[in-house]
Design a protein around this motif. Structure first.
Motif, mmCIF file in Angstrom:
data_model
loop_
_atom_site.group_PDB
_atom_site.id
_atom_site.type_symbol
_atom_site.label_atom_id
_atom_site.label_comp_id
_atom_site.label_asym_id
_atom_site.label_seq_id
_atom_site.Cartn_x
_atom_site.Cartn_y
_atom_site.Cartn_z
ATOM 1 N N ALA A 1 -5.585 -17.835 -67.381
ATOM 2 C CA ALA A 1 -5.329 -17.850 -65.935
ATOM 3 C C ALA A 1 -6.258 -16.864 -65.262
ATOM 4 C CB ALA A 1 -3.873 -17.491 -65.658
ATOM 5 N N GLN A 2 -6.951 -17.321 -64.244
ATOM 6 C CA GLN A 2 -7.899 -16.476 -63.526
ATOM 7 C C GLN A 2 -7.139 -15.614 -62.515
ATOM 8 O OE1 GLN A 2 -11.069 -16.334 -64.429
ATOM 9 N NE2 GLN A 2 -10.690 -17.935 -65.967
ATOM 10 N N TYR A 3 -6.464 -14.588 -63.041
ATOM 11 C CA TYR A 3 -5.728 -13.657 -62.192
ATOM 12 C C TYR A 3 -6.709 -12.680 -61.560
ATOM 13 C CZ TYR A 3 -2.483 -9.989 -60.831
ATOM 14 O OH TYR A 3 -1.779 -9.048 -60.113
ATOM 15 N N PRO A 4 -6.605 -12.328 -60.310
ATOM 16 C CA PRO A 4 -5.492 -12.588 -59.368
ATOM 17 C C PRO A 4 -5.677 -13.826 -58.509
ATOM 18 C CG PRO A 4 -6.934 -10.960 -58.431
ATOM 19 C CD PRO A 4 -7.534 -11.313 -59.764
ATOM 20 N N ASP A 5 -6.747 -14.606 -58.740
ATOM 21 C CA ASP A 5 -6.919 -15.822 -57.945
ATOM 22 C C ASP A 5 -5.807 -16.824 -58.222
ATOM 23 O OD1 ASP A 5 -9.207 -14.727 -56.887
ATOM 24 O OD2 ASP A 5 -10.506 -15.586 -58.432
ATOM 25 N N ALA A 6 -5.388 -16.913 -59.461
ATOM 26 C CA ALA A 6 -4.291 -17.806 -59.851
ATOM 27 C C ALA A 6 -3.099 -16.951 -60.246
ATOM 28 C CB ALA A 6 -4.722 -18.713 -61.001
#
Length: 234
Positions: A26-31
């Motif tokens: 998961a591309q956190y914090p974008d997702a």
């Protein structure tokens, strides 16, 4: 005794299996992650329910809850009653640098003032800033998810049943009071109506009697005078 190199072969086999699988990063914090409803992120405070009983602070194994309060005198609810004193919350803070997220404070709170929130983005550059005061805890309260729906076949909670019974009792008392007032108003109106009829009847009777007596007296006097005049003339 095992075969030499079997452990290394097992480890390489795990590595090869992992390398062939597609990664799910998961591309956190974008997702943002999808967290379960019961995630133990931070603790939210519903300040209106807090009675400063200090039970949460006493039961905390890390002693990371700080509470300050003072007492105020409450005037009596009814005339002639006795004054009462109540605790007023001045400070409620939690040091999340010490908190181990055991949830004991939430479990022992008898007035439902503490709740788990899935919020987890509260990192600070200074460890001293991880002591969050009641204003911040109240903001986290609005991120607390709603409780799951009850089973439609389950029994009604005792709290809701007691509240509904009290509301029904108050409604019945209000309806009885309104009916009593309406009956008193109708009785007073009836008494006023009957009193007006009697007064008018008495007035009519008095006026009729006076007119009859006056007319009779006038006629009698006229007749007597006429007879006396005729007698004198003869």
């Amino acid at each position: 005794m095992g075969i030499p190199g079997s452990g290394l072969a097992k480890g390489l086999a795990v590595t090869l299996r992992t390398m062939t699988r597609k990664s799910h990063t998961a591309q956190y914090p974008d997702a943002q992650p999808e967290l379960p409803p019961r995630t133990r992120g931070v603790i939210g405070l519903f300040e209106e329910n807090c009675t400063v009983c200090m039970l949460c602070a006493r039961e905390c194994p890390d002693w990371c809850i700080y509470i300050d309060s003072h007492k105020e005198t409450v005037p009596p609810a009814a005339p002639g009653g006795r004054e009462r004193s109540r605790n007023v919350l001045d400070r409620f803070a939690i040091d999340f640098a010490l908190c181990m997220y055991c949830g004991i404070c939430i479990e022992v709170c008898p007035f439902d003032a503490l709740f788990w929130s899935p919020e987890f983005e509260y990192a600070e550059e200074d460890i001293r800033d991880l002591t969050h005061e009641r204003d911040k805890l109240r903001e986290w309260m609005w991120t607390v998810p709603a409780p799951p729906a009850l089973d439609p076949r389950a029994e009604e909670p005792k709290e809701i049943a007691a509240a509904r019974k009290a509301a029904d009792k108050l409604a019945a008392e209000a309806a009885a009071a309104a009916a009593a007032q309406a009956a008193e108003a109708a009785q007073a109106e009836a008494e006023r109506g009957s009193g007006g009829t009697d007064a008018s009847g008495t007035t009519n009777e008095t006026a009729s009697g006076t007119e009859n007596e006056t007319a009779n007296g006038t006629e009698s006097g006229t007749e007597s005078g006429t007879e006396n005049g005729n007698g004198a003339a003869s």
